[in-house]
Design a protein around this motif. Structure first.
Motif, PDB file in Angstrom:
ATOM      1  N   LEU A  30       3.909  -9.245  -3.710  1.00 13.34           N
ATOM      2  CA  LEU A  30       4.628 -10.398  -3.175  1.00 13.34           C
ATOM      3  C   LEU A  30       3.650 -11.491  -2.745  1.00 13.34           C
ATOM      4  O   LEU A  30       3.917 -12.671  -2.914  1.00 13.34           O
ATOM      5  CB  LEU A  30       5.502  -9.978  -1.994  1.00 13.34           C
ATOM      6  N   ARG A  31       2.518 -11.083  -2.207  1.00 14.95           N
ATOM      7  CA  ARG A  31       1.511 -12.031  -1.733  1.00 14.95           C
ATOM      8  C   ARG A  31       0.727 -12.671  -2.876  1.00 14.95           C
ATOM      9  O   ARG A  31       0.465 -13.867  -2.871  1.00 14.95           O
ATOM     10  CB  ARG A  31       0.562 -11.302  -0.779  1.00 14.95           C
ATOM     11  N   THR A  32       0.358 -11.858  -3.893  1.00 14.25           N
ATOM     12  CA  THR A  32      -0.537 -12.345  -4.946  1.00 14.25           C
ATOM     13  C   THR A  32       0.119 -12.575  -6.306  1.00 14.25           C
ATOM     14  O   THR A  32      -0.427 -13.299  -7.135  1.00 14.25           O
ATOM     15  CB  THR A  32      -1.677 -11.335  -5.184  1.00 14.25           C
ATOM     16  N   GLY A  33       1.254 -11.913  -6.547  1.00 16.00           N
ATOM     17  CA  GLY A  33       1.901 -12.010  -7.862  1.00 16.00           C
ATOM     18  C   GLY A  33       1.285 -11.075  -8.888  1.00 16.00           C
ATOM     19  O   GLY A  33       1.652 -11.117 -10.062  1.00 16.00           O
ATOM     20  N   LYS A  34       0.354 -10.220  -8.472  1.00 14.71           N
ATOM     21  CA  LYS A  34      -0.325  -9.311  -9.400  1.00 14.71           C
ATOM     22  C   LYS A  34       0.124  -7.875  -9.163  1.00 14.71           C
ATOM     23  O   LYS A  34       0.084  -7.378  -8.039  1.00 14.71           O
ATOM     24  CB  LYS A  34      -1.837  -9.402  -9.236  1.00 14.71           C
ATOM     25  N   LYS A  35       0.534  -7.224 -10.264  1.00 17.63           N
ATOM     26  CA  LYS A  35       0.916  -5.814 -10.199  1.00 17.63           C
ATOM     27  C   LYS A  35      -0.294  -4.946 -10.510  1.00 17.63           C
ATOM     28  O   LYS A  35      -1.304  -5.423 -11.011  1.00 17.63           O
ATOM     29  CB  LYS A  35       2.025  -5.514 -11.213  1.00 17.63           C
ATOM     30  N   VAL A  36      -0.164  -3.665 -10.250  1.00 18.69           N
ATOM     31  CA  VAL A  36      -1.202  -2.681 -10.541  1.00 18.69           C
ATOM     32  C   VAL A  36      -1.160  -2.372 -12.039  1.00 18.69           C
ATOM     33  O   VAL A  36      -0.075  -2.254 -12.615  1.00 18.69           O
ATOM     34  CB  VAL A  36      -0.936  -1.397  -9.725  1.00 18.69           C
ATOM     35  N   SER A  37      -2.318  -2.234 -12.667  1.00 23.32           N
ATOM     36  CA  SER A  37      -2.343  -1.891 -14.092  1.00 23.32           C
ATOM     37  C   SER A  37      -1.848  -0.469 -14.292  1.00 23.32           C
ATOM     38  O   SER A  37      -1.914   0.363 -13.385  1.00 23.32           O
ATOM     39  CB  SER A  37      -3.762  -2.016 -14.651  1.00 23.32           C
ATOM     40  N   LYS A  38      -1.361  -0.187 -15.502  1.00 24.87           N
ATOM     41  CA  LYS A  38      -0.897   1.167 -15.812  1.00 24.87           C
ATOM     42  C   LYS A  38      -2.044   2.165 -15.658  1.00 24.87           C
ATOM     43  O   LYS A  38      -1.834   3.280 -15.177  1.00 24.87           O
ATOM     44  CB  LYS A  38      -0.315   1.225 -17.222  1.00 24.87           C
ATOM     45  N   ALA A  39      -3.255   1.764 -16.045  1.00 27.16           N
ATOM     46  CA  ALA A  39      -4.409   2.672 -15.926  1.00 27.16           C
ATOM     47  C   ALA A  39      -4.683   2.991 -14.458  1.00 27.16           C
ATOM     48  O   ALA A  39      -4.876   4.150 -14.095  1.00 27.16           O
ATOM     49  CB  ALA A  39      -5.639   2.053 -16.585  1.00 27.16           C
ATOM     50  N   GLU A  40      -4.696   1.961 -13.601  1.00 28.79           N
ATOM     51  CA  GLU A  40      -4.956   2.176 -12.178  1.00 28.79           C
ATOM     52  C   GLU A  40      -3.861   3.030 -11.534  1.00 28.79           C
ATOM     53  O   GLU A  40      -4.125   3.806 -10.618  1.00 28.79           O
ATOM     54  CB  GLU A  40      -5.057   0.830 -11.455  1.00 28.79           C
ATOM     55  N   ALA A  41      -2.621   2.883 -12.009  1.00 32.29           N
ATOM     56  CA  ALA A  41      -1.496   3.642 -11.470  1.00 32.29           C
ATOM     57  C   ALA A  41      -1.398   5.046 -12.079  1.00 32.29           C
ATOM     58  O   ALA A  41      -0.521   5.817 -11.691  1.00 32.29           O
ATOM     59  CB  ALA A  41      -0.197   2.894 -11.722  1.00 32.29           C
ATOM     60  N   SER A  42      -2.285   5.345 -13.026  1.00 32.41           N
ATOM     61  CA  SER A  42      -2.236   6.632 -13.746  1.00 32.41           C
ATOM     62  C   SER A  42      -0.870   6.843 -14.387  1.00 32.41           C
ATOM     63  O   SER A  42      -0.329   7.951 -14.392  1.00 32.41           O
ATOM     64  CB  SER A  42      -2.567   7.806 -12.816  1.00 32.41           C
ATOM     65  N   TYR A  43      -0.296   5.757 -14.924  1.00 27.46           N
ATOM     66  CA  TYR A  43       1.005   5.837 -15.587  1.00 27.46           C
ATOM     67  C   TYR A  43       0.874   6.657 -16.865  1.00 27.46           C
ATOM     68  O   TYR A  43      -0.083   6.514 -17.614  1.00 27.46           O
ATOM     69  CB  TYR A  43       1.518   4.431 -15.933  1.00 27.46           C
TER      70      TYR A  43
END
Length: 170
Positions: A30-43
């Motif tokens: 909400l603050r930055t508009g940037k989501k976590v990458s799939k790699a960082e989230a271990s998706y």
């Protein structure tokens, strides 16, 4: 019947002290508009297990997570499209775990953040019974919302609905 992800993100007992690491990621988005990458989230996409010829529906997956937007196959915190039935990340957050997404948005707005626009709020014109703006604690009789910019009709809904009587005290 509302999808389990709709229930998971709109109903539950909690306090502001219940914020978890995954909840903080939504606040950061909400603050930055940037989501976590799939790699960082271990998706990853899991193989569905079968027991006696039937698919195991108890398996944790994106469609059982409070951050899932099932119709769009999107996540509030992980970038890109997700597989609702097979997808999973290390930030999986079921009903009753941490804060409700709408309460995180409320915390963000009251601490000086801007209300969300219709696109960010994922507003829909007609919602499932029991999950409409008129059922949300952030909806006001003036057809305004404490979370979203603009005017909302009682039959509409968004991705951040919190049913009256649930979540944090406002």
């Amino acid at each position: 019947m509302p999808k389990e992800s709709g229930i998971a993100k709109s109903i539950g007992e909690q306090t502001e002290e219940d914020m978890k690491a995954a909840d903080q990621l939504l606040y950061n988005f909400l603050r930055t508009g940037k989501k976590v990458s799939k790699a960082e989230a271990s998706y990853r996409e899991q193989q569905q297990k079968k027991h006696h010829g039937q698919i195991d529906s108890k398996q944790s997956s994106c469609d059982k997570c409070k951050f899932n937007l099932p119709a769009e196959q999107l996540c509030h915190i992980v970038e890109g499209h997700v597989n609702n039935e097979k997808g999973i990340s290390k930030y999986f957050s079921p009903k009753g775990h941490g804060m409700l997404p709408g309460d995180i948005v409320w915390d963000f707005v009251k601490k000086g953040g801007e209300k969300l626009d219709y696109k960010s709020g994922r507003v829909i014109n007609e919602a499932t019974e029991g999950f409409k703006c008129k059922d949300c604690k952030y909806y006001m009789y003036s057809h305004k919302c404490l979370l979203l910019k603009g005017t909302l009709e009682p039959e509409m809904s968004c991705a951040f609905i919190v049913k009256m009587g649930n979540g944090i005290e406002i």
